[in-house]
Write an enzyme that holds these catalytic residues in place. Structure first.
Site, PDB file in Angstrom:
ATOM      1  N   GLU A 144       4.805  -1.226   9.481  1.00 15.27           N
ATOM      2  CA  GLU A 144       3.874  -1.788  10.691  1.00 15.27           C
ATOM      3  C   GLU A 144       3.857  -3.295  11.093  1.00 15.27           C
ATOM      4  OE1 GLU A 144      -1.090  -1.783  11.875  1.00 15.27           O
ATOM      5  OE2 GLU A 144      -0.430  -0.960   9.846  1.00 15.27           O
TER       6      GLU A 144
ATOM      7  N   GLU B 116      -4.810   2.051   1.292  1.00 13.82           N
ATOM      8  CA  GLU B 116      -3.455   1.871   1.612  1.00 13.82           C
ATOM      9  C   GLU B 116      -2.909   0.558   0.710  1.00 13.82           C
ATOM     10  OE1 GLU B 116      -3.810  -0.186   5.757  1.00 13.82           O
ATOM     11  OE2 GLU B 116      -5.298   1.347   6.250  1.00 13.82           O
TER      12      GLU B 116
END
Length: 434
Positions: free
Chosen positions: A349, A238
């Site tokens: 997120e 990520e």
């Protein structure tokens, strides 16, 4: 009768006013300030302090040069071969790869974006520690120094630098990235293809979303995933930008990386807070604050992130902008990603702790809903994936998903200039999102 009704209505209005004030006081929304992030009111035992210091000594490597950033960060210039990554037992005999054997090739001509109408690309002075013009010397890498307060903000020493699992493994479904449990909420676009994936790319504009609680965060990133969403073996790479008061002690957006090979249970960490990611660039500090930022109805600033697998060595490289190499995740760290990825996700997120008995006011992206469009909402543009021929392929179809569209939402589209793109985000708590 008319006088009575008039008096009664005034009294009713007064009572309604009192109820409103009471509700407002109980639902009062505040965003923690950067000053409060570093205050530690609890007593730290000498044993715990000793353990923390021992850990700090392990990850804060001796530097040959130190840079004081205007935002308070200390950047240590650490010899490349002494960086934390090489402490990993799987990398004991690893030889640092200076450059990838091949960069991904573009199948189409790079789309030209009108900077005046679109966004300014962050290039030279885009991290706050760059402001005074000082850089780390060649042969070293810039590493943000960690402090005792950084560790004390974490739940425990074990949790320091780690993402908490965003889903209970027993409750997980075959859906992208741990949707909706344990307080993690998403607004994402994702691929659904049977083809093998060897990387992904996107351009993301950078904002400074407000965070309500110290242990909440807001991020915008690319996920490179392989393995099972329902088991303990999910591999994930990520990268993107995030605001995390717990991790950094302030509310500034920062460049970050993350990796795990076991569904966020024990392996991996943010940035260079554990061994694993090998940095090769002496001008980019992972975990450092990004500046300038996009402003509402004002200038938009974005960063381009590319993650791809070296076709010969198997390491997963990270690039910024046009051909700027940051470093790589060695193939030895992974199981499924040692081969290829099966899913890519792009998007936002947040963590919603509901600490006030309602949905958090922590914002995603710009804090505005995607319907508001350019200059107001956050975006990802020019979505691409890397195929088995090491070619960058524009993504033409994506699935989109948001758990609670009244809090955070996502809208995708396509244009000749931006390819496949989407706006996403939201304010969190609002009259429709409780």
């Amino acid at each position: 009768m008319e006088v009575f009704v008039l008096v009664f209505n005034k009294r009713s209005l007064f009572l309604i006013f009192l109820v409103f004030v009471s509700f407002f006081l109980t639902q009062k929304v505040t965003h923690v300030s950067a000053v409060n992030y570093t205050k530690q009111n609890r007593q730290v035992s000498s044993l715990r302090a000793e353990r923390i210091q021992k850990h700090l000594n392990k990850i804060n490597k001796p530097s040959v040069f130190t840079i004081q950033s205007p935002d308070g960060d200390i950047i240590d210039c650490v010899p490349k071969r002494k960086q934390p990554a090489l402490d990993h037992p799987l990398l004991k005999h690893h030889k640092i790869q200076k450059t990838p054997t091949r960069m991904p090739q573009m199948m189409e001509k790079e789309r030209s974006v009108d900077v005046e109408e679109a966004a300014n690309v962050l290039e030279s002075a885009w991290q706050m520690w760059h402001v005074n013009g000082t850089r780390c010397p060649k042969g070293t890498v810039p590493i943000r120094r960690n402090t005792m307060n950084d560790v004390l903000r974490a739940k425990s020493l074990f949790d320091f630098g780690k993402k908490r699992r965003s889903i209970d493994l027993d409750r997980r479904t075959e859906k992208p990235d741990a949707l909706g449990t344990s307080g993690h909420e998403h607004a994402i676009a994702y691929t659904e293809t049977s083809s093998e994936i060897y990387g992904a790319k996107a351009t993301i504009n950078v904002w400074d979303p407000k965070i309500e609680e110290v242990n909440e965060f807001s991020l915008s990133q690319i996920w490179i995933l392989s393995g099972s969403f329902v088991g303990p073996d999910l591999n994930s790479i990520e990268a993107g930008w995030q605001v995390s008061p717990e991790l950094y002690g302030d509310n500034r957006p920062r460049l970050f990386t993350y990796w795990t090979s076991d569904s966020y249970q024990a392996t991996g960490c943010y940035n260079l807070l554990c061994s694993g990611f090998i940095q090769t660039n002496n001008k980019i500090a992972i975990g450092a604050a990004i500046s300038p930022l996009s402003t509402f109805k004002g200038n938009q600033f974005d960063i381009t992130i590319l993650i791809w697998k070296d076709p010969k060595r198997g390491n997963w490289w990270m690039g910024l902008g046009d051909n700027t190499l940051v470093g790589y995740w060695p193939a030895e760290l992974f199981t499924h990603l040692a081969d290829h990825a099966t899913t890519v996700e792009w998007g936002g997120e947040v963590v919603n702790t509901r600490s006030s008995g309602r949905h958090t006011t922590t914002q995603m992206g710009s804090g505005h809903f995607p319907d508001e469009g350019f200059g107001k909402a956050s975006y990802f543009r020019n979505l691409e994936i890397v195929d088995s021929d090491n070619s960058l392929v524009p993504v033409h179809d994506v699935n989109i998903l948001a758990e609670n569209t009244e809090c955070y939402d996502i809208k995708s589209s396509y244009s000749n200039e931006w390819g496949t793109y989407f706006y996403y985000g939201g304010p969190g708590f609002n009259p429709r999102c409780a």
